[in-house]
Design a protein around this motif. Sequence first.
Motif, mmCIF file in Angstrom:
data_model
loop_
_atom_site.group_PDB
_atom_site.id
_atom_site.type_symbol
_atom_site.label_atom_id
_atom_site.label_comp_id
_atom_site.label_asym_id
_atom_site.label_seq_id
_atom_site.Cartn_x
_atom_site.Cartn_y
_atom_site.Cartn_z
ATOM 1 N N VAL B 201 26.464 -3.716 24.346
ATOM 2 C CA VAL B 201 25.893 -5.028 24.055
ATOM 3 C C VAL B 201 24.466 -5.124 24.601
ATOM 4 C CG1 VAL B 201 26.106 -7.498 24.503
ATOM 5 C CG2 VAL B 201 28.130 -6.130 24.023
ATOM 6 N N PHE B 202 24.284 -4.649 25.855
ATOM 7 C CA PHE B 202 22.984 -4.810 26.521
ATOM 8 C C PHE B 202 21.957 -3.766 26.096
ATOM 9 C CE2 PHE B 202 25.428 -6.756 30.239
ATOM 10 C CZ PHE B 202 25.183 -8.035 29.782
ATOM 11 N N GLY B 203 22.437 -2.636 25.596
ATOM 12 C CA GLY B 203 21.519 -1.543 25.279
ATOM 13 C C GLY B 203 21.476 -0.552 26.426
ATOM 14 N N ALA B 204 20.586 0.431 26.311
ATOM 15 C CA ALA B 204 20.535 1.530 27.277
ATOM 16 C C ALA B 204 20.265 1.026 28.682
ATOM 17 C CB ALA B 204 19.459 2.513 26.862
ATOM 18 N N VAL B 205 20.982 1.665 29.633
ATOM 19 C CA VAL B 205 20.704 1.395 31.032
ATOM 20 C C VAL B 205 19.673 2.426 31.469
ATOM 21 C CG1 VAL B 205 21.672 1.464 33.334
ATOM 22 C CG2 VAL B 205 22.977 0.472 31.469
ATOM 23 N N GLY B 206 18.567 1.980 31.993
ATOM 24 C CA GLY B 206 17.490 2.901 32.376
ATOM 25 C C GLY B 206 16.841 3.477 31.112
ATOM 26 N N ILE B 207 16.123 4.567 31.284
ATOM 27 C CA ILE B 207 15.410 5.164 30.143
ATOM 28 C C ILE B 207 16.405 5.908 29.250
ATOM 29 C CG2 ILE B 207 13.595 6.811 29.483
ATOM 30 C CD1 ILE B 207 12.426 6.229 32.353
ATOM 31 N N LEU B 208 17.366 6.559 29.902
ATOM 32 C CA LEU B 208 18.270 7.467 29.204
ATOM 33 C C LEU B 208 19.448 6.762 28.515
ATOM 34 C CD1 LEU B 208 18.519 10.584 29.046
ATOM 35 C CD2 LEU B 208 20.064 10.441 30.997
ATOM 36 N N GLY B 209 20.057 5.835 29.236
ATOM 37 C CA GLY B 209 21.277 5.192 28.739
ATOM 38 C C GLY B 209 22.511 5.987 29.143
ATOM 39 N N GLY B 210 23.658 5.307 29.094
ATOM 40 C CA GLY B 210 24.914 5.963 29.478
ATOM 41 C C GLY B 210 25.764 6.257 28.253
ATOM 42 N N LEU B 211 27.066 6.435 28.468
ATOM 43 C CA LEU B 211 27.958 6.790 27.358
ATOM 44 C C LEU B 211 28.091 5.658 26.332
ATOM 45 C CD1 LEU B 211 30.799 8.721 29.193
ATOM 46 C CD2 LEU B 211 29.180 9.643 27.530
ATOM 47 N N GLY B 212 28.032 4.422 26.800
ATOM 48 C CA GLY B 212 28.088 3.274 25.881
ATOM 49 C C GLY B 212 26.919 3.324 24.923
ATOM 50 N N TRP B 213 25.767 3.667 25.443
ATOM 51 C CA TRP B 213 24.572 3.763 24.624
ATOM 52 C C TRP B 213 24.682 4.934 23.650
ATOM 53 C CZ3 TRP B 213 21.183 0.821 22.733
ATOM 54 C CH2 TRP B 213 20.009 1.313 22.157
ATOM 55 N N GLN B 214 25.295 6.032 24.114
ATOM 56 C CA GLN B 214 25.506 7.214 23.252
ATOM 57 C C GLN B 214 26.350 6.816 22.033
ATOM 58 O OE1 GLN B 214 24.864 10.730 23.982
ATOM 59 N NE2 GLN B 214 25.893 11.428 22.130
ATOM 60 N N PHE B 216 26.701 3.790 20.792
ATOM 61 C CA PHE B 216 25.911 2.866 19.974
ATOM 62 C C PHE B 216 24.893 3.639 19.126
ATOM 63 C CE2 PHE B 216 22.334 -0.090 19.404
ATOM 64 C CZ PHE B 216 22.993 -1.165 18.849
ATOM 65 N N GLU B 217 24.207 4.557 19.786
ATOM 66 C CA GLU B 217 23.153 5.328 19.133
ATOM 67 C C GLU B 217 23.736 6.202 18.013
ATOM 68 O OE1 GLU B 217 19.437 7.251 21.403
ATOM 69 O OE2 GLU B 217 21.207 8.534 21.346
ATOM 70 N N SER B 218 24.872 6.835 18.300
ATOM 71 C CA SER B 218 25.502 7.709 17.303
ATOM 72 C C SER B 218 25.918 6.910 16.070
ATOM 73 C CB SER B 218 26.745 8.382 17.868
ATOM 74 O OG SER B 218 26.448 9.012 19.062
ATOM 75 N N ARG B 219 26.402 5.690 16.293
ATOM 76 C CA ARG B 219 26.811 4.860 15.155
ATOM 77 C C ARG B 219 25.596 4.497 14.299
ATOM 78 N NH1 ARG B 219 26.741 -0.098 13.398
ATOM 79 N NH2 ARG B 219 25.660 -0.907 15.212
ATOM 80 N N VAL B 220 24.519 4.107 14.991
ATOM 81 C CA VAL B 220 23.310 3.720 14.252
ATOM 82 C C VAL B 220 22.782 4.911 13.446
ATOM 83 C CG1 VAL B 220 20.897 2.986 14.528
ATOM 84 C CG2 VAL B 220 22.702 1.868 15.842
ATOM 85 N N MET B 221 22.830 6.109 14.033
ATOM 86 C CA MET B 221 22.307 7.303 13.355
ATOM 87 C C MET B 221 23.335 7.911 12.392
ATOM 88 S SD MET B 221 19.400 7.388 14.958
ATOM 89 C CE MET B 221 18.612 8.945 14.710
ATOM 90 N N MET B 222 24.515 7.311 12.320
ATOM 91 C CA MET B 222 25.629 7.829 11.508
ATOM 92 C C MET B 222 25.962 9.279 11.873
ATOM 93 S SD MET B 222 27.088 5.582 9.783
ATOM 94 C CE MET B 222 28.034 6.328 8.496
ATOM 95 N N ASP B 223 25.802 9.606 13.151
ATOM 96 C CA ASP B 223 26.127 10.957 13.634
ATOM 97 C C ASP B 223 27.575 10.917 14.132
ATOM 98 O OD1 ASP B 223 26.253 13.431 14.747
ATOM 99 O OD2 ASP B 223 24.590 13.157 16.148
ATOM 100 N N THR B 224 28.527 10.983 13.180
ATOM 101 C CA THR B 224 29.931 10.771 13.589
ATOM 102 C C THR B 224 30.495 11.866 14.495
ATOM 103 O OG1 THR B 224 30.483 11.462 11.348
ATOM 104 C CG2 THR B 224 30.770 9.131 11.882
ATOM 105 N N PRO B 225 30.119 13.155 14.330
ATOM 106 C CA PRO B 225 30.622 14.128 15.307
ATOM 107 C C PRO B 225 30.203 13.756 16.736
ATOM 108 C CG PRO B 225 29.716 15.273 13.416
ATOM 109 C CD PRO B 225 29.362 13.830 13.252
ATOM 110 N N ALA B 226 28.959 13.306 16.898
ATOM 111 C CA ALA B 226 28.494 12.903 18.239
ATOM 112 C C ALA B 226 29.246 11.660 18.710
ATOM 113 C CB ALA B 226 26.991 12.620 18.214
#
Lengths: 253, 268
Positions: B201-214, B216-226
């Motif tokens: 919901v909040f977005g990446a924590v720090g510059i890198l982000g954690g697993l929640g961000w991973q 979120f990012e994978s869904r946006v990029m449609m990278d389903t294996p990731a």
Amino acid sequence: MNGRSLYQSLPGPAALELKNITRRWPGGEPVFSKLDLSIPRGSICCLLGPSGCGKSTLLRCAASLDTIEAGETLVGGEIVTTPSPERQLILQDDRQLFPWLNISENILFPVCRNITGSAEGLLEMVGLADSGSLYPSQLSGGMKQRAVLARALAAEPDILLLDEPFGALDSEIRKRLHRVLLDIHQKRKLTILLVTHDVNEALILADTIVYMGSSGKLSQPEDNPLDDKRNMENPQFFQATMMIRKRYGFLME
Amino acid sequence: MKNSFSPDTNPRRWLYLVGLLVLWELIRRISGVNPLLMPPLEDILMELVHGIFKGMLIRRWLLSMALVCGGLAAGTVLAMILIVISSTGRGASSFLSFISSLMHPLPGLALLPLVILWFGTGTPAVLFIIIHAVLWPIYVNLESGVRSLAPAWTSYARILKLGRWETFIRISLPGSFPHLISGIRTGWARSWRAFIAAEMVFGAVGILGGLGWQLFESRVMMDTPALYSALLVVMLTGMAMEEIILARWENRVRMKWGEPDNTGMNTE
């Protein structure tokens, strides 16, 4: 009576005296009322009685752990109202020792604010010389009770209040612990009030025996009818057991 | 004694996981479903291996663990401070008990609108959500532990004339240690879930982000294996922490404390 009479042999103020004490259940019914008990210094008094008659409550009152509604508790002739390390209470409870401390640390618990000695002497006294580094979960029931006894002795008490401390142990271990207790009593000249419902135990340990009925009334203290040779193979022992059972008209054990 | 709600820690459960992965591959091949929705197991595992050894996954996992463990530690310390305060008197104890009754059932995500107002959407907001998830179960367990101490211990404290503070430090706190670990177990499960959700919901924590961000990012990029490999890491981390570390720790402590096993570790 053939037994030793410590009432006569030790004059002076009683080590522990309960005068006219009353204790009520939360509903207001008395557990016992206007009860008197006096234990001379250096003697072992066994309080016999059936389960649920109020023996343990009486012991907690003697330790000032339970509040009494009337009467007073005297130690060495002085009125006491709060618990103190001079009156150590030992229960039948399996969880008296602190499980996060080893046996030596448990024994030194009462004195660790100003450590004056080691636990070794006490461990040896109760026959646990090699078990100081073990934890309570590694000990048998009998070993735990020895450790509790050693911890109580570390506080250098004048009075030991024992609530069926050997009740959950098998007869061999119980016999061994009776000997340990009698040795300690002799060495330290302690006053002991022992609650039990086992007539044999009372005859082995007691100088005086008091009976508490189911109504919470106490009998007059009477001297142990046996002489110093209190082993259960002695024919006198059986006779004394039967005599006590008959006198108080209750079935024990 | 087996608690029917305690986790089953039978090692065969790891075999079940392998079975599920095989089943995934079988269903995918038989049904011919779009690989974007159900990517080949091989792609997911390759993504996982790549993510662990070369990619961002391991770094994001480390960041997630650091944040959750940090929040867990902070929540534990706060719970202990609250227990100390509650032991100062009946009024404090009753008030804190009331507050914990209010806060314990409140899901961290329900606080999101307020947290955004107070802290914005950065690391402090996520940490707040983690600490909220951890603090109350630990406090409630500690409180129950202090209340259910062996009566022989509390009587002994009175016989030795220990003061309130000394009784707390020397008897109540160590005596309720098994309850503290139970609280940490519950707190861990709640905080892990809360962290993943909050980051999405909040977005990446720090510059890198954690697993929640991973995720979120994978869904946006449609990278389903990731996406699936990150989900696998979230599930496996939760299970490993719960079953390999915390349940065993609790079981060991309960045995030493002479309390009934509540972890399901000793059940066949």
